[in-house]
Design an enzyme around this catalytic site. Structure first.
Site, PDB file in Angstrom:
ATOM      1  N   ASP A 121       0.813  -1.213   0.000  1.00 57.38           N
ATOM      2  CA  ASP A 121       0.000   0.000   0.000  1.00 57.38           C
ATOM      3  C   ASP A 121       0.851   1.271   0.000  1.00 57.38           C
ATOM      4  O   ASP A 121       2.029   1.246   0.376  1.00 57.38           O
ATOM      5  CB  ASP A 121      -0.876   0.032   1.251  1.00 57.38           C
ATOM      6  CG  ASP A 121      -2.029  -0.956   1.205  1.00 57.38           C
ATOM      7  OD1 ASP A 121      -2.052  -1.799   0.287  1.00 57.38           O
ATOM      8  OD2 ASP A 121      -2.896  -0.881   2.095  1.00 57.38           O
ATOM      9  N   HIS A 139       3.554  -2.570   3.079  1.00 61.70           N
ATOM     10  CA  HIS A 139       3.586  -1.179   2.631  1.00 61.70           C
ATOM     11  C   HIS A 139       4.830  -0.869   1.816  1.00 61.70           C
ATOM     12  O   HIS A 139       5.928  -1.336   2.132  1.00 61.70           O
ATOM     13  CB  HIS A 139       3.461  -0.231   3.832  1.00 61.70           C
ATOM     14  CG  HIS A 139       2.090  -0.244   4.444  1.00 61.70           C
ATOM     15  ND1 HIS A 139       1.679  -1.246   5.286  1.00 61.70           N
ATOM     16  CD2 HIS A 139       1.031   0.600   4.291  1.00 61.70           C
ATOM     17  CE1 HIS A 139       0.420  -1.015   5.646  1.00 61.70           C
ATOM     18  NE2 HIS A 139       0.006   0.092   5.060  1.00 61.70           N
TER      19      HIS A 139
END
Length: 234
Positions: free
Chosen positions: A53, A196
């Site tokens: 992300d 992430h």
């Protein structure tokens, strides 16, 4: 499987970026066509979805390099504001064989917004990613995993399937590289892990994640818009 010797890279310039509201214009590593399709493992007894992300960020080039060296592909849930500021990085994600998806434009708490505001967050990200060369996303991850019927209906209006996760690496919460490797070890066939783009510990964990998956006969797959599960790349 490490296919690094088969890949060539050409450094066009030094990338400067800030993970936050302001981004500098960047020129990332350009990846050759040979890098676009990492060779699959010899045998895949199942597939898992590796997801990252909040990109593209100043860490994207290094992350793409690590994934490629270890024969992994992943789904990149990009923020629209960062895709718009760093279109070359979006193109680099695609060139590296990754799949690009929608993670809202500014990463708000969507369940606290009006339907019109939700629509703006999702639609602007679709436009930013497509405009950057990332294609039209088919997958959407709401920030923080927060969703409701309104968020899902707006996403569906844009042909998007909402994807949350089965395993949370906790890299956003300062998890060590060892903990991230252990989280990936919990993945089973069809499951998806949250990681992430900007996490240094996640970057460091990539080689061991690849080794662990290979040792269990699992391969990094794409996420099906029909089922939301990881499947063999088409």
């Amino acid at each position: 499987m490490n296919t690094g010797p088969r890949r060539s890279f050409r450094l066009l310039g030094k990338r400067l970026a800030v993970v936050g509201a302001a981004f500098a214009t960047t020129v990332p590593l350009t990846l050759t066509a040979a890098a676009a399709a990492p060779a699959p493992a010899a045998a895949c007894n199942g597939y898992v979805g590796l997801t990252f992300d909040d990109g593209p960020s100043g860490n994207t080039s290094a992350l793409l390099g690590a994934l490629q060296r270890n024969g992994l592909r992943a789904t990149m849930f990009n923020q629209g504001q960062y895709a718009a500021a760093n279109p070359a990085q979006v193109r680099a994600q695609v060139a590296a064989g990754m799949w690009v998806a929608n993670h809202s434009y500014t990463h708000p708490h969507l369940t606290q917004l009006s339907q019109a505001q939700i629509d703006s967050e999702i639609s602007r990200t679709q436009q930013a990613i497509a405009g950057a060369g990332g294609g039209t996303p088919r997958l959407f991850r709401p920030p923080y995993g927060e969703t409701n019927a309104t968020v899902r209906s707006v996403a569906a209006r844009y042909g998007l399937t909402e994807i949350i996760w089965n395993v949370d690496s906790q890299d956003w919460n300062g998890a060590s590289a060892e903990s991230i490797v252990q989280a990936a070890a919990r993945l089973t066939n069809g499951q998806v892990i949250l990681m992430h783009d900007w996490s240094a510990n996640t970057l460091a964990a990539i080689p061991r994640i690849a080794q662990g998956l290979a040792g269990r006969g699992l391969c990094a797959g794409t996420i099906s818009p029909q089922t939301g599960r990881a499947v063999a790349p088409g």
